[in-house]
Design a protein around this motif. Sequence first.
Motif, PDB file in Angstrom:
ATOM      1  N   THR A 214       0.836  -1.203   0.000  1.00  0.00           N
ATOM      2  CA  THR A 214       0.000   0.000   0.000  1.00  0.00           C
ATOM      3  C   THR A 214       0.875   1.259   0.000  1.00  0.00           C
ATOM      4  O   THR A 214       1.949   1.288   0.608  1.00  0.00           O
ATOM      5  CB  THR A 214      -0.982  -0.013   1.201  1.00  0.00           C
ATOM      6  N   ASN A 215       0.434   2.263  -0.728  1.00  0.00           N
ATOM      7  CA  ASN A 215       1.119   3.559  -0.827  1.00  0.00           C
ATOM      8  C   ASN A 215       2.399   3.520  -1.675  1.00  0.00           C
ATOM      9  O   ASN A 215       3.185   4.467  -1.642  1.00  0.00           O
ATOM     10  CB  ASN A 215       1.446   4.116   0.572  1.00  0.00           C
ATOM     11  N   ALA A 216       2.610   2.447  -2.426  1.00  0.00           N
ATOM     12  CA  ALA A 216       3.828   2.344  -3.238  1.00  0.00           C
ATOM     13  C   ALA A 216       3.776   3.237  -4.472  1.00  0.00           C
ATOM     14  O   ALA A 216       4.803   3.624  -5.017  1.00  0.00           O
ATOM     15  CB  ALA A 216       4.038   0.894  -3.663  1.00  0.00           C
ATOM     16  N   GLY A 217       2.536   3.553  -4.908  1.00  0.00           N
ATOM     17  CA  GLY A 217       2.390   4.420  -6.084  1.00  0.00           C
ATOM     18  C   GLY A 217       1.748   3.729  -7.277  1.00  0.00           C
ATOM     19  O   GLY A 217       1.882   4.170  -8.414  1.00  0.00           O
ATOM     20  N   GLU A 241      -3.698   8.746  -3.434  1.00  0.00           N
ATOM     21  CA  GLU A 241      -3.611   9.637  -2.272  1.00  0.00           C
ATOM     22  C   GLU A 241      -2.508   9.149  -1.353  1.00  0.00           C
ATOM     23  O   GLU A 241      -2.219   7.957  -1.296  1.00  0.00           O
ATOM     24  CB  GLU A 241      -4.978   9.607  -1.547  1.00  0.00           C
ATOM     25  N   ASN A 242      -1.919  10.087  -0.634  1.00  0.00           N
ATOM     26  CA  ASN A 242      -0.859   9.692   0.292  1.00  0.00           C
ATOM     27  C   ASN A 242      -1.468   9.147   1.583  1.00  0.00           C
ATOM     28  O   ASN A 242      -1.418   9.776   2.628  1.00  0.00           O
ATOM     29  CB  ASN A 242       0.049  10.887   0.576  1.00  0.00           C
ATOM     30  N   MET A 243      -2.083   8.014   1.496  1.00  0.00           N
ATOM     31  CA  MET A 243      -2.620   7.355   2.695  1.00  0.00           C
ATOM     32  C   MET A 243      -2.691   5.859   2.415  1.00  0.00           C
ATOM     33  O   MET A 243      -2.713   5.432   1.266  1.00  0.00           O
ATOM     34  CB  MET A 243      -3.995   7.904   3.044  1.00  0.00           C
ATOM     35  N   VAL A 269      -5.734  -3.544  -5.044  1.00  0.00           N
ATOM     36  CA  VAL A 269      -5.618  -3.153  -3.642  1.00  0.00           C
ATOM     37  C   VAL A 269      -4.179  -3.436  -3.163  1.00  0.00           C
ATOM     38  O   VAL A 269      -3.556  -4.404  -3.578  1.00  0.00           O
ATOM     39  CB  VAL A 269      -6.663  -3.933  -2.797  1.00  0.00           C
ATOM     40  N   GLY A 270      -3.672  -2.545  -2.312  1.00  0.00           N
ATOM     41  CA  GLY A 270      -2.299  -2.718  -1.814  1.00  0.00           C
ATOM     42  C   GLY A 270      -2.247  -3.653  -0.619  1.00  0.00           C
ATOM     43  O   GLY A 270      -3.264  -3.937   0.010  1.00  0.00           O
ATOM     44  N   PHE A 271      -1.054  -4.134  -0.317  1.00  0.00           N
ATOM     45  CA  PHE A 271      -0.898  -5.053   0.814  1.00  0.00           C
ATOM     46  C   PHE A 271      -0.185  -4.356   1.963  1.00  0.00           C
ATOM     47  O   PHE A 271       0.367  -3.276   1.810  1.00  0.00           O
ATOM     48  CB  PHE A 271      -0.111  -6.288   0.376  1.00  0.00           C
ATOM     49  N   PHE A 332      10.868   0.042  -9.287  1.00  0.00           N
ATOM     50  CA  PHE A 332      11.279   0.762  -8.067  1.00  0.00           C
ATOM     51  C   PHE A 332      10.868   2.215  -8.220  1.00  0.00           C
ATOM     52  O   PHE A 332      11.550   3.014  -8.858  1.00  0.00           O
ATOM     53  CB  PHE A 332      12.795   0.580  -7.840  1.00  0.00           C
ATOM     54  N   ASN A 333       9.730   2.516  -7.628  1.00  0.00           N
ATOM     55  CA  ASN A 333       9.091   3.819  -7.833  1.00  0.00           C
ATOM     56  C   ASN A 333       9.638   4.871  -6.852  1.00  0.00           C
ATOM     57  O   ASN A 333      10.373   4.547  -5.931  1.00  0.00           O
ATOM     58  CB  ASN A 333       7.574   3.639  -7.642  1.00  0.00           C
ATOM     59  N   LYS A 334       9.215   6.109  -7.088  1.00  0.00           N
ATOM     60  CA  LYS A 334       9.603   7.264  -6.267  1.00  0.00           C
ATOM     61  C   LYS A 334      11.113   7.476  -6.318  1.00  0.00           C
ATOM     62  O   LYS A 334      11.734   7.814  -5.308  1.00  0.00           O
ATOM     63  CB  LYS A 334       9.119   7.114  -4.810  1.00  0.00           C
ATOM     64  N   ASP A 336      12.603   9.760  -7.501  1.00  0.00           N
ATOM     65  CA  ASP A 336      12.920  11.183  -7.249  1.00  0.00           C
ATOM     66  C   ASP A 336      13.260  11.425  -5.775  1.00  0.00           C
ATOM     67  O   ASP A 336      13.932  12.403  -5.444  1.00  0.00           O
ATOM     68  CB  ASP A 336      11.741  12.074  -7.686  1.00  0.00           C
ATOM     69  N   ILE A 337      12.787  10.529  -4.899  1.00  0.00           N
ATOM     70  CA  ILE A 337      13.101  10.700  -3.471  1.00  0.00           C
ATOM     71  C   ILE A 337      13.660   9.392  -2.876  1.00  0.00           C
ATOM     72  O   ILE A 337      13.552   9.134  -1.687  1.00  0.00           O
ATOM     73  CB  ILE A 337      11.845  11.149  -2.669  1.00  0.00           C
ATOM     74  N   ALA A 338      14.245   8.569  -3.748  1.00  0.00           N
ATOM     75  CA  ALA A 338      14.677   7.226  -3.312  1.00  0.00           C
ATOM     76  C   ALA A 338      15.843   7.273  -2.339  1.00  0.00           C
ATOM     77  O   ALA A 338      16.600   8.237  -2.288  1.00  0.00           O
ATOM     78  CB  ALA A 338      15.066   6.396  -4.523  1.00  0.00           C
ATOM     79  N   SER A 353       9.819   7.029 -11.687  1.00  0.00           N
ATOM     80  CA  SER A 353       9.028   7.916 -10.836  1.00  0.00           C
ATOM     81  C   SER A 353       7.678   8.116 -11.516  1.00  0.00           C
ATOM     82  O   SER A 353       7.602   8.734 -12.581  1.00  0.00           O
ATOM     83  CB  SER A 353       9.720   9.269 -10.646  1.00  0.00           C
ATOM     84  N   ALA A 354       6.663   7.552 -10.902  1.00  0.00           N
ATOM     85  CA  ALA A 354       5.318   7.679 -11.473  1.00  0.00           C
ATOM     86  C   ALA A 354       4.879   9.141 -11.439  1.00  0.00           C
ATOM     87  O   ALA A 354       4.049   9.573 -12.226  1.00  0.00           O
ATOM     88  CB  ALA A 354       4.337   6.813 -10.698  1.00  0.00           C
ATOM     89  N   LEU A 355       5.479   9.888 -10.512  1.00  0.00           N
ATOM     90  CA  LEU A 355       5.093  11.289 -10.333  1.00  0.00           C
ATOM     91  C   LEU A 355       5.712  12.176 -11.416  1.00  0.00           C
ATOM     92  O   LEU A 355       5.017  12.942 -12.077  1.00  0.00           O
ATOM     93  CB  LEU A 355       5.539  11.761  -8.941  1.00  0.00           C
ATOM     94  N   THR A 356       7.024  12.035 -11.620  1.00  0.00           N
ATOM     95  CA  THR A 356       7.696  12.913 -12.578  1.00  0.00           C
ATOM     96  C   THR A 356       7.717  12.312 -13.985  1.00  0.00           C
ATOM     97  O   THR A 356       7.945  13.011 -14.955  1.00  0.00           O
ATOM     98  CB  THR A 356       9.167  13.160 -12.164  1.00  0.00           C
TER      99      THR A 356
END
Length: 430
Positions: A214-217, A241-243, A269-271, A332-334, A336-338, A353-356
């Motif tokens: 969960t929250n991995a992106g 969402e960040n939750m 759904v995340g684990f 390996f996501n994120k 940008d802040i890994a 980065s799914a975001l950038t």
Amino acid sequence: MLFNENNEVIKNVEQKAVLVGINNGKDDISIEDSMEELKELAIAAGAVVLDSIIQNKSKIDPAYFIGKGKVDEIKLICNALDANMVIFNDELSESQIRNLEEKLELTIIDRTTLILDIFASRAKTKEAKLQVEVAQLRYRLPRLIGLGRSLSRTGGGIGTRGPGEQKLELDRRRILDKISDINRQLKEIQKNRKVQRAKRKRNQIPIIALVGYTNAGKSTLMNKFLSLNLQKSEDKKVYSENMLFATLDTYHRRIFLDDKKEFILMDTVGFVSKLPHHLIEAFKATLEEVKEADLLIHVIDSSNKNYDMQRKVTNKVLKELGVLNKPMIYAFNKCDIALDNICYPDKNSISISALTGYGIDKLIDMIKEYLFKDIKKYKMIIPFEKGNIYSVLCDKTKVYNVEYKENGIHLEIDLDTALYNRYKQYIISS
Ligand SMILES: Nc1nc2c(ncn2[C@@H]2O[C@H](COP(=O)(O)OP(=O)(O)OP(=O)(O)O)[C@@H](O)[C@H]2O)c(=O)[nH]1
Ligand SMILES: [Mg+2]
């Protein structure tokens, strides 16, 4: 939203919680990290976390879970902080909850109840709601039986044991009836799911499932892919969402790549670690869909220091679902802040980065490599008397163009190696 023991919503009360965890040295992650995750779960359930208490203890106390002396200490802390709830990092038995509640005079919540509660408040579709309800009822069932046994063991005495047992039996039966009623409703809903699944299969469009902690992106990555759908902008974005547990259902979207290739992307759904077994059971039908995927993209939050534990927990659940044998790309996501020095488990790993949007092009190349490796476009003519071949091909592959001419059906069509070998006599050019 939190529920009391009668499953009624505790309203308008600020949930001021103290967290309690046991360090038995057996878990995959440090107790501090585990408590940090519990804190996020508590916040996701709407609680305010006031303190976090850890006890080093290798053996669980059957009556209080933690040591009796620790219970007294927690009582003092809760009074001083004006807490109204204690949340435990593990699943407790009914008698432990009862004993702790009596002693602390506060609401006691265990990790399983907390996760079930978050799921209950996040579930949006009828199916997800029913699945959570089944999991909640299944969680309660053995606790009723346990209570019954403990009553008879301690000898509730004449007048207490009999009716007590009867009431429990009644509750138990009521719960069992309710479970089978919900299961009936779920079967109905799942019939429709099967129809949809068969339809997707007929379309022969490859399917990719996004899986992960969960929250991995996952949902953010789904939306990134959707933003590539330039010509098909009607595709709806999914909620991200960040939750924890932002997504509780599976969502399918068609993704069109630039060279007319397409696939269906599935968000799931995340684990989380110590995911209640009943919840996995209840969500199996939804997660069954992962079985139809041709490829899994396992999304990992590489900014989280427990990323490798999260990867392992996810793989454990995937194994339980019987899908770990599918081809899988570790995204390996994120990045940008890994963290520094991320360790890739194998060569099918990529930093994104799914975001950038960083690394998405490369990910698409990997996807193509997996899904469309041996597919090429051909022109063929199928004689009219072999019309059945035409229907087989329509079923199995993508047909770009069809023209009925004097000498037969002219097709422009994608063929993989197997189809090519089977029908090569009808191919006129590539
Ligand atoms: N910095 C950064 N944040 C990201 C990236 N990808 C996702 N996020 C953030 O991470 C949070 C969780 O993203 P989601 O896409 O909802 O995660 P999920 O895996 O779908 O989570 P669940 O649905 O709960 O299982 C959101 O706040 C995103 O904005 C990324 O590449 N970089
Ligand atoms: Mg999501």
